[in-house]
Design a protein around this motif. Structure first.
Motif, PDB file in Angstrom:
ATOM      1  N   GLY A 197       0.796  -1.219   0.000  1.00  0.00           N
ATOM      2  CA  GLY A 197       0.000   0.000   0.000  1.00  0.00           C
ATOM      3  C   GLY A 197       0.826   1.265   0.000  1.00  0.00           C
ATOM      4  N   ARG A 198       2.146   1.144   0.130  1.00  0.00           N
ATOM      5  CA  ARG A 198       3.003   2.320   0.142  1.00  0.00           C
ATOM      6  C   ARG A 198       2.948   3.043  -1.201  1.00  0.00           C
ATOM      7  NH1 ARG A 198       7.052   2.603   4.217  1.00  0.00           N
ATOM      8  NH2 ARG A 198       6.849   0.894   5.729  1.00  0.00           N
ATOM      9  N   LEU A 199       3.244   4.335  -1.178  1.00  0.00           N
ATOM     10  CA  LEU A 199       3.204   5.158  -2.373  1.00  0.00           C
ATOM     11  C   LEU A 199       4.616   5.404  -2.878  1.00  0.00           C
ATOM     12  CD1 LEU A 199       0.520   7.759  -1.241  1.00  0.00           C
ATOM     13  CD2 LEU A 199       0.169   5.683  -2.586  1.00  0.00           C
ATOM     14  N   ALA A 200       4.836   5.073  -4.137  1.00  0.00           N
ATOM     15  CA  ALA A 200       6.144   5.288  -4.759  1.00  0.00           C
ATOM     16  C   ALA A 200       6.092   6.518  -5.654  1.00  0.00           C
ATOM     17  CB  ALA A 200       6.550   4.061  -5.578  1.00  0.00           C
ATOM     18  N   GLU A 201       7.104   7.358  -5.559  1.00  0.00           N
ATOM     19  CA  GLU A 201       7.175   8.539  -6.409  1.00  0.00           C
ATOM     20  C   GLU A 201       7.427   8.121  -7.852  1.00  0.00           C
ATOM     21  OE1 GLU A 201       9.907  11.431  -4.972  1.00  0.00           O
ATOM     22  OE2 GLU A 201       9.137  11.376  -2.912  1.00  0.00           O
ATOM     23  N   THR A 202       6.672   8.707  -8.769  1.00  0.00           N
ATOM     24  CA  THR A 202       6.852   8.431 -10.193  1.00  0.00           C
ATOM     25  C   THR A 202       7.643   9.524 -10.888  1.00  0.00           C
ATOM     26  OG1 THR A 202       4.805   9.585 -10.810  1.00  0.00           O
ATOM     27  CG2 THR A 202       4.628   7.230 -10.259  1.00  0.00           C
ATOM     28  N   GLY A 203       7.805  10.661 -10.218  1.00  0.00           N
ATOM     29  CA  GLY A 203       8.455  11.807 -10.841  1.00  0.00           C
ATOM     30  C   GLY A 203       7.522  12.611 -11.720  1.00  0.00           C
ATOM     31  N   ILE A 204       6.251  12.226 -11.767  1.00  0.00           N
ATOM     32  CA  ILE A 204       5.284  12.916 -12.627  1.00  0.00           C
ATOM     33  C   ILE A 204       4.579  14.008 -11.829  1.00  0.00           C
ATOM     34  CG2 ILE A 204       3.204  12.664 -14.016  1.00  0.00           C
ATOM     35  CD1 ILE A 204       4.072   9.726 -14.454  1.00  0.00           C
ATOM     36  N   GLU A 205       4.781  15.245 -12.228  1.00  0.00           N
ATOM     37  CA  GLU A 205       4.119  16.396 -11.626  1.00  0.00           C
ATOM     38  C   GLU A 205       3.510  17.224 -12.745  1.00  0.00           C
ATOM     39  OE1 GLU A 205       6.622  18.560  -8.971  1.00  0.00           O
ATOM     40  OE2 GLU A 205       7.280  16.772  -7.871  1.00  0.00           O
ATOM     41  N   THR A 206       2.215  17.485 -12.671  1.00  0.00           N
ATOM     42  CA  THR A 206       1.482  18.168 -13.723  1.00  0.00           C
ATOM     43  C   THR A 206       1.034  19.530 -13.224  1.00  0.00           C
ATOM     44  OG1 THR A 206       0.685  16.004 -14.466  1.00  0.00           O
ATOM     45  CG2 THR A 206      -0.394  17.956 -15.379  1.00  0.00           C
ATOM     46  N   LYS A 207       1.485  20.585 -13.875  1.00  0.00           N
ATOM     47  CA  LYS A 207       1.146  21.939 -13.453  1.00  0.00           C
ATOM     48  C   LYS A 207      -0.298  22.270 -13.823  1.00  0.00           C
ATOM     49  CE  LYS A 207       3.557  24.543 -11.843  1.00  0.00           C
ATOM     50  NZ  LYS A 207       3.846  24.802 -10.403  1.00  0.00           N
ATOM     51  N   ILE A 208      -1.099  22.553 -12.817  1.00  0.00           N
ATOM     52  CA  ILE A 208      -2.506  22.935 -12.997  1.00  0.00           C
ATOM     53  C   ILE A 208      -2.816  24.005 -11.953  1.00  0.00           C
ATOM     54  CG2 ILE A 208      -4.907  22.147 -12.883  1.00  0.00           C
ATOM     55  CD1 ILE A 208      -3.871  19.364 -13.700  1.00  0.00           C
ATOM     56  N   PRO A 209      -3.380  25.134 -12.326  1.00  0.00           N
ATOM     57  CA  PRO A 209      -3.625  26.212 -11.365  1.00  0.00           C
ATOM     58  C   PRO A 209      -4.654  25.823 -10.304  1.00  0.00           C
ATOM     59  CG  PRO A 209      -3.749  27.015 -13.630  1.00  0.00           C
ATOM     60  CD  PRO A 209      -3.762  25.524 -13.691  1.00  0.00           C
ATOM     61  N   THR A 210      -4.331  26.056  -9.054  1.00  0.00           N
ATOM     62  CA  THR A 210      -5.193  25.821  -7.892  1.00  0.00           C
ATOM     63  C   THR A 210      -6.144  24.630  -8.066  1.00  0.00           C
ATOM     64  OG1 THR A 210      -6.579  27.658  -8.723  1.00  0.00           O
ATOM     65  CG2 THR A 210      -5.132  28.100  -6.847  1.00  0.00           C
ATOM     66  N   PRO A 211      -5.587  23.422  -8.205  1.00  0.00           N
ATOM     67  CA  PRO A 211      -6.448  22.240  -8.347  1.00  0.00           C
ATOM     68  C   PRO A 211      -7.078  21.872  -7.010  1.00  0.00           C
ATOM     69  CG  PRO A 211      -4.184  21.539  -8.168  1.00  0.00           C
ATOM     70  CD  PRO A 211      -4.161  23.055  -8.181  1.00  0.00           C
ATOM     71  N   VAL A 212      -8.333  21.469  -7.044  1.00  0.00           N
ATOM     72  CA  VAL A 212      -9.069  21.137  -5.824  1.00  0.00           C
ATOM     73  C   VAL A 212      -9.566  19.697  -5.837  1.00  0.00           C
ATOM     74  CG1 VAL A 212     -11.039  21.732  -4.372  1.00  0.00           C
ATOM     75  CG2 VAL A 212      -9.803  23.534  -5.573  1.00  0.00           C
ATOM     76  N   CYS A 213     -10.206  19.290  -6.917  1.00  0.00           N
ATOM     77  CA  CYS A 213     -10.920  18.014  -6.962  1.00  0.00           C
ATOM     78  C   CYS A 213     -10.545  17.248  -8.220  1.00  0.00           C
ATOM     79  CB  CYS A 213     -12.424  18.280  -6.923  1.00  0.00           C
ATOM     80  SG  CYS A 213     -13.473  16.830  -7.131  1.00  0.00           S
ATOM     81  N   ILE A 214     -10.298  15.948  -8.067  1.00  0.00           N
ATOM     82  CA  ILE A 214      -9.982  15.077  -9.198  1.00  0.00           C
ATOM     83  C   ILE A 214     -11.065  14.008  -9.301  1.00  0.00           C
ATOM     84  CG2 ILE A 214      -8.299  13.500 -10.205  1.00  0.00           C
ATOM     85  CD1 ILE A 214      -6.204  14.829  -8.352  1.00  0.00           C
ATOM     86  N   LYS A 215     -11.698  13.925 -10.474  1.00  0.00           N
ATOM     87  CA  LYS A 215     -12.726  12.915 -10.693  1.00  0.00           C
ATOM     88  C   LYS A 215     -12.446  12.137 -11.972  1.00  0.00           C
ATOM     89  CE  LYS A 215     -15.720  13.373  -7.298  1.00  0.00           C
ATOM     90  NZ  LYS A 215     -16.164  12.258  -6.458  1.00  0.00           N
ATOM     91  N   PHE A 216     -12.322  10.809 -11.834  1.00  0.00           N
ATOM     92  CA  PHE A 216     -12.183   9.951 -13.011  1.00  0.00           C
ATOM     93  C   PHE A 216     -13.567   9.656 -13.589  1.00  0.00           C
ATOM     94  CE2 PHE A 216      -8.103   9.090 -11.037  1.00  0.00           C
ATOM     95  CZ  PHE A 216      -7.267   8.894 -12.115  1.00  0.00           C
ATOM     96  N   LEU A 217     -13.608   9.538 -14.912  1.00  0.00           N
ATOM     97  CA  LEU A 217     -14.820   9.036 -15.548  1.00  0.00           C
ATOM     98  C   LEU A 217     -15.143   7.689 -14.922  1.00  0.00           C
ATOM     99  CD1 LEU A 217     -16.582  10.013 -18.042  1.00  0.00           C
ATOM    100  CD2 LEU A 217     -15.367   8.274 -19.338  1.00  0.00           C
ATOM    101  N   PRO A 218     -16.429   7.361 -14.683  1.00  0.00           N
ATOM    102  CA  PRO A 218     -16.770   6.072 -14.066  1.00  0.00           C
ATOM    103  C   PRO A 218     -16.053   4.907 -14.728  1.00  0.00           C
ATOM    104  CG  PRO A 218     -18.723   7.430 -14.237  1.00  0.00           C
ATOM    105  CD  PRO A 218     -17.622   8.180 -14.950  1.00  0.00           C
ATOM    106  N   SER A 219     -15.605   3.956 -13.912  1.00  0.00           N
ATOM    107  CA  SER A 219     -14.726   2.891 -14.379  1.00  0.00           C
ATOM    108  C   SER A 219     -15.337   2.037 -15.493  1.00  0.00           C
ATOM    109  CB  SER A 219     -14.304   2.000 -13.210  1.00  0.00           C
ATOM    110  OG  SER A 219     -15.433   1.439 -12.578  1.00  0.00           O
ATOM    111  N   HIS A 220     -16.659   1.862 -15.495  1.00  0.00           N
ATOM    112  CA  HIS A 220     -17.257   1.013 -16.528  1.00  0.00           C
ATOM    113  C   HIS A 220     -17.287   1.686 -17.899  1.00  0.00           C
ATOM    114  CE1 HIS A 220     -20.649   3.411 -14.929  1.00  0.00           C
ATOM    115  NE2 HIS A 220     -21.170   3.298 -16.122  1.00  0.00           N
ATOM    116  N   LEU A 221     -16.912   2.973 -17.941  1.00  0.00           N
ATOM    117  CA  LEU A 221     -16.858   3.690 -19.219  1.00  0.00           C
ATOM    118  C   LEU A 221     -15.434   3.872 -19.712  1.00  0.00           C
ATOM    119  CD1 LEU A 221     -19.458   6.463 -18.346  1.00  0.00           C
ATOM    120  CD2 LEU A 221     -19.844   4.415 -19.716  1.00  0.00           C
ATOM    121  N   GLN A 222     -14.454   3.463 -18.921  1.00  0.00           N
ATOM    122  CA  GLN A 222     -13.060   3.647 -19.283  1.00  0.00           C
ATOM    123  C   GLN A 222     -12.568   2.443 -20.084  1.00  0.00           C
ATOM    124  OE1 GLN A 222     -11.332   6.372 -18.481  1.00  0.00           O
ATOM    125  NE2 GLN A 222     -12.001   7.174 -16.523  1.00  0.00           N
ATOM    126  N   LEU A 223     -11.867   2.728 -21.175  1.00  0.00           N
ATOM    127  CA  LEU A 223     -11.223   1.675 -21.967  1.00  0.00           C
ATOM    128  C   LEU A 223      -9.895   2.186 -22.511  1.00  0.00           C
ATOM    129  CD1 LEU A 223     -14.082   0.013 -24.049  1.00  0.00           C
ATOM    130  CD2 LEU A 223     -12.710  -1.060 -22.294  1.00  0.00           C
TER     131      LEU A 223
END
Length: 380
Positions: A354-380
């Motif tokens: 369950g530990r979190l490993a750093e990927t080195g991926i940082e994405t610049k986005i102004p004042t981000p608050v909430c992250i929502k993925f499209l529902p899993s049954h719609l993702q392909l």
């Protein structure tokens, strides 16, 4: 490859394989408020590579004010956003958008009042009949009907939380989240100001407030997470840096505490500013953010028999003010929205520890608050 599922045998086989990419939507602040210097332009749309966790920009919504918290309809056709504005008791708004262009665009539909001030949380009914919002400033919650075209009607139900707590942050009610139980029979609303989690019975397209869970005085309930296979709710408390582990009665909706754990490693609970809480799709691991001077994620292993939490470690989030985070539908990556350092940081979840490993991926986005993925049954 990314496209929506069709009811064919071929698509059924494809849907059982892992997605190659995911679509996600990011809520932001667009205006300066007392607690944040909003810099964004609206709701941002990104694609995430399912193998690497990297994000690529797709689009931005039409201009909308402070779309801080989002939710997506279960059919993937509509996105709903609060417009977190204050100033008077009826200043808050809720906006509806149509998801278009293979999930990569948003088209504004309409906007209605949230019947309160500073709405900070929204959740859509899985049947597409209504959305619920929590108004932090006025300490009330609202039910807003959804029409068949995704548009919103004016709220048909509101409930005012009453009371106050023992700290300076608790001079009045402050509804901070509102969640629908997985079975759809109950609604739970955390109130930071009254130290309560209110319980509502869902009756058709309305709610009936029936009882509440009384948290520890001065704890400040903020967000809730449901265990994916057990009748357990985890309630994160912002003001004292704890998590209440609660059994949920499926008949009455009543919550009963069986464990409380700290989100911090010492006596800094009052400085934790604990914000968000999520559990992996497997139910094996739970994560909770601390803000303030800590800026980390507490990692817990979930006992598969009892649901009790056992601390694993703390992971720095490589930014400031981890307001919200999200776990991708496969449970592989955890993305943190560092509100005050204008970036989303991607971590990989170790499936064994369950530990979190750093990927080195940082994405610049102004004042981000909430992250929502499209529902899993719609993702392909």
């Amino acid at each position: 490859l990314f496209f929506s599922c069709r009811n064919t045998k071929k698509q059924e086989i494809i849907s059982q394989s892992f997605a190659e990419s995911y679509i996600l939507y990011i809520g932001t602040y667009t205006e300066k408020e007392a607690h944040v210097d909003g810099k964004a332009e609206g709701i941002y749309i990104y694609r995430m590579d399912a193998k690497t966790g990297s994000l690529s920009y797709l689009n931005t919504s039409p201009p909308t004010v402070n779309p801080s918290y989002l939710d997506i309809s279960n059919d993937g056709k509509y996105l709903y956003s609060v417009n977190e504005t204050g100033g008077d008791s009826n200043a808050g708004r809720v906006s509806a958008f149509r998801i278009i262009n293979d999930y990569a665009g948003l088209e504004f539909i309409n906007q209605v009042s949230s019947e309160g001030e500073s709405p900070c949380f929204i959740e859509a009914d899985k049947n597409g009949h209504f959305v619920l919002t929590a108004n932090y400033g006025t300490g009330n919650v609202s039910l807003i009907p959804v029409n068949t075209d995704g548009s919103l009607e004016m709220p048909t139900y509101t409930h005012q939380h009453e009371g106050k707590g023992i700290t300076t942050r608790q001079e009045s009610a402050h509804a901070h989240c509102i969640r629908i139980s997985p079975d759809g029979n109950f609604v739970y609303s955390s109130d930071l100001g009254t130290d309560k989690v209110y319980v509502y019975k869902v009756t058709g397209n309305t709610l009936e407030q029936s009882r509440f869970y009384q948290a520890t005085p001065g704890s400040g309930p903020r967000h809730l997470a449901f265990h994916p296979s057990k009748y357990i709710v985890y309630s994160i408390n912002e003001l004292n840096g704890t998590i209440d582990c609660l059994h949920r009665d499926t008949i009455s909706g009543e919550l009963k505490r069986f464990q409380t754990v700290s989100t911090v490693s010492d006596d800094k609970g009052s400085q934790a500013g604990s914000a968000d809480i999520h559990i992996t799709p497997s139910g094996e691991f739970l994560y909770a953010t601390n803000r303030g001077d800590l800026n980390n994620i507490a990692v817990f292993r979930v006992n598969n028999q009892t649901g009790e939490l056992n601390l694993v470690t703390y992971q720095p989030v490589k930014g400031n003010t981890p307001r919200n985070f999200a776990i991708d539908p496969s449970g592989t990556f955890l993305l943190v929205a560092n509100q005050n350092s204008d970036k989303i940081v991607t971590f990989r979840i170790d499936p064994v520890t369950g530990r979190l490993a750093e990927t080195g991926i940082e994405t610049k986005i102004p004042t981000p608050v909430c992250i929502k993925f499209l529902p899993s049954h719609l993702q392909l």
